[in-house]
Design a protein around this motif. Structure first.
Motif, mmCIF file in Angstrom:
data_model
loop_
_atom_site.group_PDB
_atom_site.id
_atom_site.type_symbol
_atom_site.label_atom_id
_atom_site.label_comp_id
_atom_site.label_asym_id
_atom_site.label_seq_id
_atom_site.Cartn_x
_atom_site.Cartn_y
_atom_site.Cartn_z
ATOM 1 N N TYR A 161 12.140 91.782 92.798
ATOM 2 C CA TYR A 161 11.621 92.995 93.415
ATOM 3 C C TYR A 161 11.487 92.794 94.917
ATOM 4 O O TYR A 161 11.548 91.682 95.439
ATOM 5 N N GLU A 175 4.972 99.320 99.334
ATOM 6 C CA GLU A 175 6.030 99.783 98.449
ATOM 7 C C GLU A 175 6.599 98.596 97.676
ATOM 8 O O GLU A 175 6.787 97.527 98.248
ATOM 9 N N ASP A 177 9.942 97.885 95.203
ATOM 10 C CA ASP A 177 11.183 98.319 94.559
ATOM 11 C C ASP A 177 11.569 97.308 93.490
ATOM 12 O O ASP A 177 11.518 96.096 93.721
ATOM 13 N N ALA A 214 14.596 104.009 94.026
ATOM 14 C CA ALA A 214 14.809 103.057 95.118
ATOM 15 C C ALA A 214 16.207 103.249 95.687
ATOM 16 O O ALA A 214 17.111 103.767 95.012
ATOM 17 N N ARG A 220 11.008 102.901 92.881
ATOM 18 C CA ARG A 220 10.063 102.492 93.922
ATOM 19 C C ARG A 220 8.695 103.047 93.571
ATOM 20 O O ARG A 220 8.546 104.237 93.301
#
Length: 237
Positions: A161, A175, A177, A214, A220
């Motif tokens: 990630y 954030e 992703d 994402a 996301r």
């Protein structure tokens, strides 16, 4: 082209306030409004908005079920869930979802592997960047949020990630992703079921949070934490 927005809230005054604010700001088109869960899903499927402003506490369908159904109905839409006290920044938040922030100097990114130890690396990343940017509050909340979002990526997406941290005068944004296609499901805390506890805590700590696709595929999940007024005043000078 204006951003196409679907407003979902059972309080008509809230929808009117957001609709009016978006109209005055410009660059937005409110393509539909829903006051209950079934109508929200129906409109999301028919209108395919760019952004859904979603209140999870609705009649008939609510919470995780509503979130999953809206995302399935409009998989490309970005979903924003403002928490209590987050309405004041909502218009700027919606606008920021479509902005190209490659030149944002107050931003940093780290790619992390599908390993349990990476959660502590994510926390250290947030701690170090926050210190560089002079953010010492709400650091504890930020560390908890990034831990929960990272753990969510590991547990439910089963993938490596990316964590992106950015700051404005008003908020710290986290954030994450990952390669997963599922929908995070925040659940109320209980003594018997731990599933969904992390995102429940994220929703309680954040001024707003949400999800979307994402850039490289997958999903996301993001959260914003309000920064104290003295920092906001200092950044504005």
């Amino acid at each position: 082209m204006p951003l196409r927005v679907l407003l979902v809230d059972d309080v008509v005054e809230v929808r009117r306030l957001v609709r009016t604010s978006l109209r005055f700001r410009g660059g937005f088109e409110v393509v539909g409004e829903a006051a209950d869960g079934p109508e929200a899903v129906r409109l999301a499927s028919r209108l395919r908005p760019d952004v859904v402003v979603l209140d999870l506490d609705l009649p008939e369908i609510a919470g995780a079920d509503l979130l999953s159904q809206v995302r399935a109905a409009a998989p490309e839409a970005k979903i924003v869930m403002p928490e209590e006290g987050g309405l004041g920044r909502l218009v700027e938040l919606i606008e920021s979802l479509e902005e190209d922030d490659e030149d944002d100097t107050t931003a940093a990114v780290i790619d992390l592997p599908h390993e349990l130890s990476s959660v502590s690396r994510a926390r250290e990343f947030v701690r170090e960047r926050s210190a560089e940017w002079g953010i010492d509050e709400p650091l504890d909340d930020a560390l908890l949020v990034v831990s929960e979002l990272a753990a969510n990526a590991l547990t439910h997406a089963g993938s490596s990630y990316r964590v992106r941290l950015s700051a404005t005068a008003e908020a710290l944004r986290i954030e994450v992703d990952d390669d997963g296609a599922g929908t995070p499901e925040p659940q109320p805390l209980s003594e018997t079921d731990e599933h969904g506890r992390g995102l429940y805590l994220v929703s309680a700590l954040a001024s707003s949070w949400g999800m979307g696709a994402a850039e490289g595929g997958g999903k996301r999940v993001w959260a914003e934490l309000a920064l104290p007024a003295p920092r906001a005043a200092g950044r504005a000078e």
